[in-house]
Enzyme design. Structure first.
Site, short mmCIF file in Angstrom:
data_model
loop_
_atom_site.label_atom_id
_atom_site.label_comp_id
_atom_site.label_asym_id
_atom_site.label_seq_id
_atom_site.Cartn_x
_atom_site.Cartn_y
_atom_site.Cartn_z
CE1 TYR A 131 2.38 -15.74 0.18
CE2 TYR A 131 1.84 -18.02 0.76
CZ TYR A 131 2.22 -17.07 -0.17
OH TYR A 131 2.44 -17.45 -1.48
NE ARG A 179 1.65 -17.52 -9.72
CZ ARG A 179 2.07 -18.45 -8.85
NH1 ARG A 179 1.22 -19.34 -8.40
NH2 ARG A 179 3.32 -18.47 -8.45
CG ASP A 237 4.32 29.79 12.40
OD1 ASP A 237 3.66 30.75 11.96
OD2 ASP A 237 4.09 28.60 12.10
#
Length: 820
Positions: free
Chosen positions: A148, A336, A556
């Site tokens: 965090y 803020r 393929d």
């Protein structure tokens, strides 16, 4: 979401399912119908956010461990939590909120990490949160801090908000490890409570790796991701060292939601440029799995704001403030303390207003409320203080200060009172996800109808059309907007306000949450997800192979026998693949053919030495049977169109750096794999339109869209036709048929074999198709798509890579030798 609207959506979606699955070996309508009935009956949503909306504190009744706990609501993210909480209020819907519990408070009110708590105290936290339908996630303190405070706040948040890193933000490798581990912890916590059919809804930039991690644990899970923050342009996002991991983590979702179309467009661009994926405005082709992209602007809990503003305590504070600022016009701002909040720009513009419109001096006050930002920024704090002091010194007096700067958290009642009495709300953010403060202002202005000035860089700007939009960098323009707003007539105020109010009340947090979940469920019901092709049962295939007397193997080349490369000439056959093919071709019971889009010269050079191997080049235009010469199946066809196509491809090659032309005998391919991803896609679409108008509509040719290439070929040529030729008029002659491929051209083979197998079974129902290869009696048909399980395909089985295909061939070759 009403039952009636869901029924209608499901009805439409199920019709889409029935059409989109028409050529698939797996999945039936009855299965989709059962899934719908389950969804309609009950929905269980697990909403994962970094923090739980609750915090815990030690109960006064337990001085020692094991503690009992008191639960309280956590502040912040009110719009998100209100939307999530509202989902549980709908009938037949259960919503569980899951997130990190954070720190607990001891009896002295001090925050403590949960690491030291006893197992019984932790169990008591879990029990205390159960009545709130909340499940806590416990993360080691060091990991939580690195996740965090480190990677999320120092790296991701600045990047998403267009802030470049300076020396103080150099990435600590430990942060990335912590971010990864925290996301792993969340995935484990969700897995512990997950039930089949649950919807997992992941929120914001703290958990961007979670969708992919959880998808690996529960491949059939429905996973929604919503990014509340902005998403930057691809030019900026590409600077992130872990850019691929972040994008792949997000693409583990079923659906990804953004606040605005521009954020979604930036994400699509990053996926194209960084991962080389193809995209449309509504989805991304993640290696065959379509990830839906949507735009869902978040709202606020409008009814809660209405109730709060009417409280007696708020009314009392409003009265006090009116007396304090009597005869003054009030401008309010709340932000803020971050660079992206635009506080500096706001103050500069306000100073410009007082300079250019002196009549407002001593008549207007700016009340700026600021709370701590994501990171401490001393330089910004100093600059703001300097500006406030300058304005108050130049335009204030002992009796009055034109700027009131409140740098701390504001009591909710005071904040509500301020929004109610304001004459203008001024928001000058330079980058923001949504800015719900502007929406709260609108709700609080039901009496005054005061105007709103809103930065065009907020996510809200595209929704709240009644606001006056400004460029925060244009100080004079903002000053003029303030002057205009303060002089606005009551009639214009009411018109603008009514438009804003109707939007805010009609698009609240509850509407946002319902819309996101409804879109996610519609995506599932439409069959865009959860229709996985099962992994190849290799032991069973080997058993069928060993028991068969006559076997047909069709393979393929690029992407199936060898990995895809940026330079086609570098896709050389690996030794283990050559060994397996040699062993298989040595058995006279096997007929092996490589069916490729490559020209015959390439196939002859690299595979021509394998005795007993048949080769088909240019998507079935040429064939060479074992020991024979090449046969041109289009020998009698007019190839006059090639000159026209070549001139068109040359035109686009000259204008698309990194693109090349591959001229074959019966087709021409334009490759743009090494071009700029977005420009290459744009040029490819332009080229397709040009070809359609100039050539395709007039000649017997078609344009094939491949992996970063366009191929023009005769319309009668495709791999499905060569499969029919190899199987022959008598399909029953083959006891065992294997066909593997990885792209759109190989789907022609799968569909041709499916039709043949159903004709042999004498049953054309969808239900019989899935069981075609698993019956005890031959013939056994194994159609294998190379790619992820959720890639759309008509094949019955899948393998994840060309390496796994070679491994499967090696198994068959070994089995062949054992029984020979």
């Amino acid at each position: 979401m009403s039952k009636e609207s869901l029924d209608k959506a499901a009805s439409r979606s199920l019709r889409v399912v029935s059409l989109s699955r028409a050529n698939s070996f797996s999945g039936t309508m009855s299965h989709e119908s059962r899934k719908y009935e389950e969804l309609k009956a009950h929905v269980r949503i697990i909403a994962a956010s970094h923090f739980l909306p609750f915090s815990v504190a030690v109960s006064e009744s337990t001085p020692e461990e094991p503690y009992q706990w008191t639960v309280s609501r956590r502040s912040g993210h009110t719009a998100m939590y209100a939307g999530i909480r509202s989902l549980g209020e709908h009938p037949n819907t259960e919503c569980i909120q899951l997130g990190w519990i954070g720190y607990y408070k001891d009896r002295d009110g001090q925050e403590r990490a949960c690491d030291s708590l006893s197992a019984e105290s932790i169990a008591n936290i879990v029990e205390a949160l159960k009545p709130f339908d909340a499940v806590p996630v416990f993360i080691d303190e060091n990991i939580a801090n690195g996740h965090y405070e480190g990677y999320s706040k120092q790296i991701l948040w600045p990047l998403l908000h267009y802030m470049s890193w300076d020396d103080s933000r150099r990435m600590d490798p430990v942060w990335w490890n912590c971010y990864n581990k925290a996301n792993q912890t969340f995935a484990s916590a969700i897995s512990a409570i997950y039930n089949e059919g649950d919807i997992v809804w992941v929120h914001d930039y703290h958990l961007l790796l979670l969708p992919e991690i959880f998808h690996k644990l529960k491949p059939t899970a429905t996973i929604g991701l919503f990014l509340h923050a902005p998403f930057p342009s691809s030019e900026l996002f590409r600077s992130l060292p872990n850019r691929k991991e972040i994008l792949n983590g997000m693409l583990g979702s079923t659906s990804i939601g953004f606040q605005t179309y521009s954020y979604a467009r930036h994400f699509l661009s990053s996926c194209t440029r960084v991962l080389g994926l193809e995209s449309t405005p509504t989805g991304i082709d993640n290696n065959g799995s379509i990830v839906s992209i949507g735009v869902f602007p978040i709202g606020i809990d409008a009814k809660s704001v209405q109730a709060r503003r009417a409280l007696p305590s708020v009314q009392a504070k409003m009265k006090t403030m009116r007396e304090m600022f009597a005869n003054k016009r009030i401008i309010v701002g709340r932000d803020r303390l971050d660079e992206v909040a635009g506080i500096k720009q706001k103050l500069e513009a306000f100073e410009k207003l007082l300079e250019t419109c002196p009549e407002w001096q001593n008549n207007v006050v700016l009340i700026q409320v600021t709370q701590p930002g994501q990171n401490r920024q001393p330089k910004l704090e100093a600059k703001i203080s300097e500006l406030v002091t300058s304005i108050n010194s130049n335009f204030g007096s002992l009796e009055f200060m034109p700027v009131m700067y409140h740098n701390s958290f504001l009591d909710t009642d005071e904040y509500m009172a301020l929004l109610n009495i304001a004459d203008l709300c001024l928001i000058t953010v330079i980058r923001d996800g949504m800015n719900t403060g502007s929406l709260e202002f609108v709700v609080c202005q039901e009496d005054k109808h005061s105007p709103l000035i809103l930065s065009e860089f907020t996510g809200t700007a595209g929704s709240v059309s009644g606001a006056i939009q400004i460029n925060p960098w244009d100080y004079l323009g903002v000053a003029q907007a303030i002057d205009t707003a303060l002089r606005m007539s009551p009639e214009e105020k009411k018109v603008r306000y009514t438009e804003m109010h109707n939007h805010v009340m009609g698009h609240d947090a509850q509407h946002w949450a319902i819309t996101v979940i409804q879109d996610l469920r519609a995506t599932v019901l439409a069959g865009q997800t959860n229709s996985e092709t099962p992994h190849l049962d290799l032991p069973f295939m080997t058993k069928c192979f060993a028991a068969a007397k006559k076997r047909l193997i069709m393979l393929d080349y690029d992407g199936t026998l060898t990995p895809i490369t940026n330079i086609p000439a570098q896709a050389l056959p690996p030794p283990d693949m050559l060994k397996a093919l040699n062993q298989l071709c040595a058995d006279p019971q096997n007929f092996v053919c490589v069916i490729s889009g490559r020209d015959r010269q390439f196939l002859e050079l690299h595979l021509g030495s394998i005795k007993g191997l048949a080769l088909s080049g240019e998507h079935g235009s040429f064939i060479r049977y074992p020991g024979g010469e090449w046969i041109n199946l289009l020998d009698d066809m007019d190839m006059g169109w090639k000159e026209e196509v070549m001139s068109i491809f040359e035109f686009y090659t000259e204008r698309t750096a990194g693109s090349t032309i591959e001229a074959k005998e019966t087709s021409i391919t334009w490759h743009y794999r090494n071009a700029d991803p977005e420009y290459g896609e744009f040029q490819a679409k332009e080229c397709m339109n040009h070809l359609e108008n100039a050539v395709v509509s007039k000649r017997p040719v078609e344009t094939l869209v491949g992996k970063k290439c366009l191929e023009v070929r005769p319309i009668s040529v495709n791999k499905g036709e060569i499969v029919k030729r190899l199987v022959g008029a008598n399909p029953e002659q083959w006891d065992f048929v294997l066909c593997a491929g990885d792209d759109k051209t190989d789907e022609d083979m799968f569909r041709a074999l499916r039709a043949m197998r159903l004709s042999i079974a004498g049953n054309d129902s969808e239900a019989s198709a899935r069981d075609a290869a698993s019956r005890d009696a031959p013939p056994h048909y194994f159609t294998i798509m190379v790619g992820p399980a959720d890639k759309k395909s008509a094949a019955a089985w899948h393998l994840v890579s060309s390496e796994k295909v070679v491994e499967a061939l090696t198994w068959l070759a070994a089995s062949n030798n054992e029984h020979s």
